[in-house]
Design a protein around this motif. Structure first.
Motif, mmCIF file in Angstrom:
data_model
loop_
_atom_site.group_PDB
_atom_site.id
_atom_site.type_symbol
_atom_site.label_atom_id
_atom_site.label_comp_id
_atom_site.label_asym_id
_atom_site.label_seq_id
_atom_site.Cartn_x
_atom_site.Cartn_y
_atom_site.Cartn_z
ATOM 1 N N GLU A 127 -38.216 35.283 20.601
ATOM 2 C CA GLU A 127 -38.689 34.276 21.570
ATOM 3 C C GLU A 127 -37.508 33.385 21.961
ATOM 4 O O GLU A 127 -37.276 33.090 23.134
ATOM 5 C CB GLU A 127 -39.792 33.453 20.895
ATOM 6 N N LYS A 128 -36.730 33.027 20.950
ATOM 7 C CA LYS A 128 -35.558 32.173 21.161
ATOM 8 C C LYS A 128 -34.481 32.944 21.940
ATOM 9 O O LYS A 128 -33.933 32.443 22.924
ATOM 10 C CB LYS A 128 -35.008 31.795 19.782
ATOM 11 N N ARG A 129 -34.235 34.182 21.508
ATOM 12 C CA ARG A 129 -33.178 34.993 22.122
ATOM 13 C C ARG A 129 -33.478 35.273 23.602
ATOM 14 O O ARG A 129 -32.552 35.301 24.430
ATOM 15 C CB ARG A 129 -33.056 36.318 21.345
ATOM 16 N N LEU A 130 -34.757 35.457 23.921
ATOM 17 C CA LEU A 130 -35.110 35.837 25.297
ATOM 18 C C LEU A 130 -35.576 34.638 26.146
ATOM 19 O O LEU A 130 -36.102 34.819 27.246
ATOM 20 C CB LEU A 130 -36.184 36.933 25.273
ATOM 21 N N MET A 131 -35.358 33.434 25.614
ATOM 22 C CA MET A 131 -35.703 32.232 26.380
ATOM 23 C C MET A 131 -34.912 32.228 27.695
ATOM 24 O O MET A 131 -33.695 32.445 27.698
ATOM 25 C CB MET A 131 -35.354 30.985 25.548
ATOM 26 N N GLY A 132 -35.603 32.046 28.800
ATOM 27 C CA GLY A 132 -34.932 32.070 30.105
ATOM 28 C C GLY A 132 -34.742 33.490 30.632
ATOM 29 O O GLY A 132 -34.285 33.697 31.748
ATOM 30 N N ARG A 133 -35.080 34.466 29.806
ATOM 31 C CA ARG A 133 -34.984 35.867 30.259
ATOM 32 C C ARG A 133 -36.356 36.539 30.092
ATOM 33 O O ARG A 133 -36.485 37.648 29.599
ATOM 34 C CB ARG A 133 -33.902 36.602 29.468
ATOM 35 N N GLY A 134 -37.355 35.769 30.440
ATOM 36 C CA GLY A 134 -38.728 36.278 30.345
ATOM 37 C C GLY A 134 -39.595 35.392 29.471
ATOM 38 O O GLY A 134 -40.811 35.400 29.589
ATOM 39 N N VAL A 135 -38.968 34.596 28.595
ATOM 40 C CA VAL A 135 -39.740 33.617 27.816
ATOM 41 C C VAL A 135 -39.544 32.258 28.479
ATOM 42 O O VAL A 135 -38.415 31.874 28.806
ATOM 43 C CB VAL A 135 -39.257 33.548 26.349
ATOM 44 N N SER A 136 -40.644 31.555 28.675
ATOM 45 C CA SER A 136 -40.571 30.258 29.355
ATOM 46 C C SER A 136 -41.613 29.298 28.796
ATOM 47 O O SER A 136 -42.606 29.729 28.196
ATOM 48 C CB SER A 136 -40.814 30.458 30.854
ATOM 49 N N THR A 137 -41.385 28.004 28.976
ATOM 50 C CA THR A 137 -42.416 27.012 28.646
ATOM 51 C C THR A 137 -42.838 26.283 29.921
ATOM 52 O O THR A 137 -43.517 25.277 29.860
ATOM 53 C CB THR A 137 -41.889 25.968 27.637
ATOM 54 N N CYS A 138 -42.422 26.812 31.063
ATOM 55 C CA CYS A 138 -42.650 26.083 32.306
ATOM 56 C C CYS A 138 -43.039 27.010 33.453
ATOM 57 O O CYS A 138 -42.178 27.634 34.075
ATOM 58 C CB CYS A 138 -41.382 25.304 32.649
ATOM 59 N N ALA A 139 -44.334 27.073 33.706
ATOM 60 C CA ALA A 139 -44.813 27.946 34.778
ATOM 61 C C ALA A 139 -44.321 27.488 36.146
ATOM 62 O O ALA A 139 -43.976 28.310 36.992
ATOM 63 C CB ALA A 139 -46.344 27.987 34.754
ATOM 64 N N THR A 140 -44.265 26.186 36.354
ATOM 65 C CA THR A 140 -43.795 25.679 37.663
ATOM 66 C C THR A 140 -42.367 26.103 37.930
ATOM 67 O O THR A 140 -42.017 26.477 39.049
ATOM 68 C CB THR A 140 -43.733 24.131 37.678
#
Ligand code: NAP
Length: 324
Positions: A127-140
């Motif tokens: 989840e950490k490694r792919l943050m910004g590459r498909g993992v997000s906390t911000c739908a907007t």
């Protein structure tokens, strides 16, 4: 600590979500020329929100970032100044209070803490490694990158359901993965999601892994009832499982509760004056707290703004008692 710049203010507000900016607006209108140290993530959680339909005054709703920008300008109009950096240290042991921003030190007669809360993560390595590459906390912020793709949202609260609904504007299907068999979200949000044909519910399901090398290609999901695991092929996952208060700066400096939220008013055990009229007082006289950093019950933009207003009035009245 090295000090390259000293700058004194009557009021310093730490944080720039609805509570911090409202505190600034009220302090500014009381001619206290507040300084807001707004942080690198200025604007707070509404910057990560889509449409806000329940902030009074907007018949057709308003986008979160637009609302924050408007309140920021409104406070600026009356004399608020801003620093777009993070506070790195605070010293509340004596007055004036000292606030460090890197190597710069600012002093203040009174401080309003409104540092908000941050998104919780599932705690998976990928989840950490792919943050910004498909993992997000911000739908907007990221929803539009996933046009005509299949997505997932983790969680079962209002945030998760709101994000899932929003993402159906772009996605072919949104898989809502929730660890229990019923949602925590409010009834109106639930009804909206249930009526949305693009949302598929995965009950009693936990995300065991996020799959993909360069970008997300799927999730490994475990059924908590049967123990079965399965893969869900998709391109993005939005984590919406709640928040943690941003209080690491204040540990051992201000009273915090077991979950790390700032304790104010009548709930204080380290109260400097139990008869004090200041509802937003913290355990240190002259330091006030407002918004989601305090409130884990209501957590609405309007309640945060309301508490920001209270904190500014408290700070102003407290300054008056000092003859300032
Ligand atoms: P929340 O209400 O705390 O819900 C968090 C959800 O994530 C819960 O369903 C929880 O499951 C799940 N969860 C927590 N940790 C998890 C983990 N490690 N793994 C898997 N799932 C996990 O948080 P929220 O949705 O962010 O809402 C926070 C507050 O803001 C609420 O008061 C909400 O009403 C409000 N809010 C309002 C709106 C609106 O009115 N437009 C929009 C967003 C948020 P369990 O249910 O099993 O605990």
């Amino acid at each position: 600590m090295l000090t390259t710049m000293t700058n004194h203010h009557k009021v310093i507000v730490i944080g720039s979500g609805p509570s911090g900016l409202t505190a600034a607006l009220y302090s500014a209108r009381a001619n206290l020329n507040p300084l807001v140290i707004e942080g690198f993530e200025a604007g707070g959680q509404l910057m990560l929100t889509t449409e806000v339909e329940n902030f009074p005054g907007f018949v057709d709703g308003v986008m979160g970032p637009e609302l924050m920008d408007t309140i920021r300008k409104q406070a600026e109009r009356f004399g608020t100044t801003y620093i777009s950096q993070d506070v790195t240290d605070v010293d509340f042991t004596s007055r004036p209070f000292k606030i460090s921003v890197g190597e710069d030190t600012y002093t203040a007669d009174t401080v309003i803490v409104s540092t908000g809360a941050s998104a919780k993560m599932l705690g998976l390595e990928n989840e950490k490694r792919l943050m910004g590459r498909g993992v997000s906390t911000c739908a907007t912020c990221d929803g539009a990158f996933f046009r005509d793709q299949e997505l997932a949202v983790a969680g079962g609260g209002d945030s998760a359901v709101e994000e899932a609904n929003f993402l159906t504007r772009f996605a072919t299907t949104v898989n809502l993965v929730h660890r229990r068999d019923s949602l925590r979200a409010s009834k109106i949000m639930q009804d909206r999601a249930m009526a949305n044909p693009k949302i598929k519910f995965h009950w009693n399901s936990v995300i065991e892994d996020v799959l993909g090398e360069q970008s997300v290609r799927g999730l490994k999901i475990k059924d908590t009832v049967t123990g079965d695991t399965r893969e869900l092929p998709l391109k993005g996952v939005f984590v919406a499982i709640g928040h943690t208060p941003n209080t690491s700066l204040f540990k051992d400096k201000l009273e915090l509760d077991d979950a790390g939220y700032l304790v104010v008013g009548d709930k204080l055990t380290n109260d400097w004056d139990p008869k004090s009229p200041y509802a937003t007082r913290t355990s240190v006289e002259g330091v006030f707290g407002a918004g989601d950093v305090v409130d884990h019950t209501y957590r609405q933009a309007i309640t945060a703004a309301g508490m920001g207003c209270q904190s500014a009035i408290d700070a102003e009245r407290w300054l008056e008692t000092l003859g300032q």
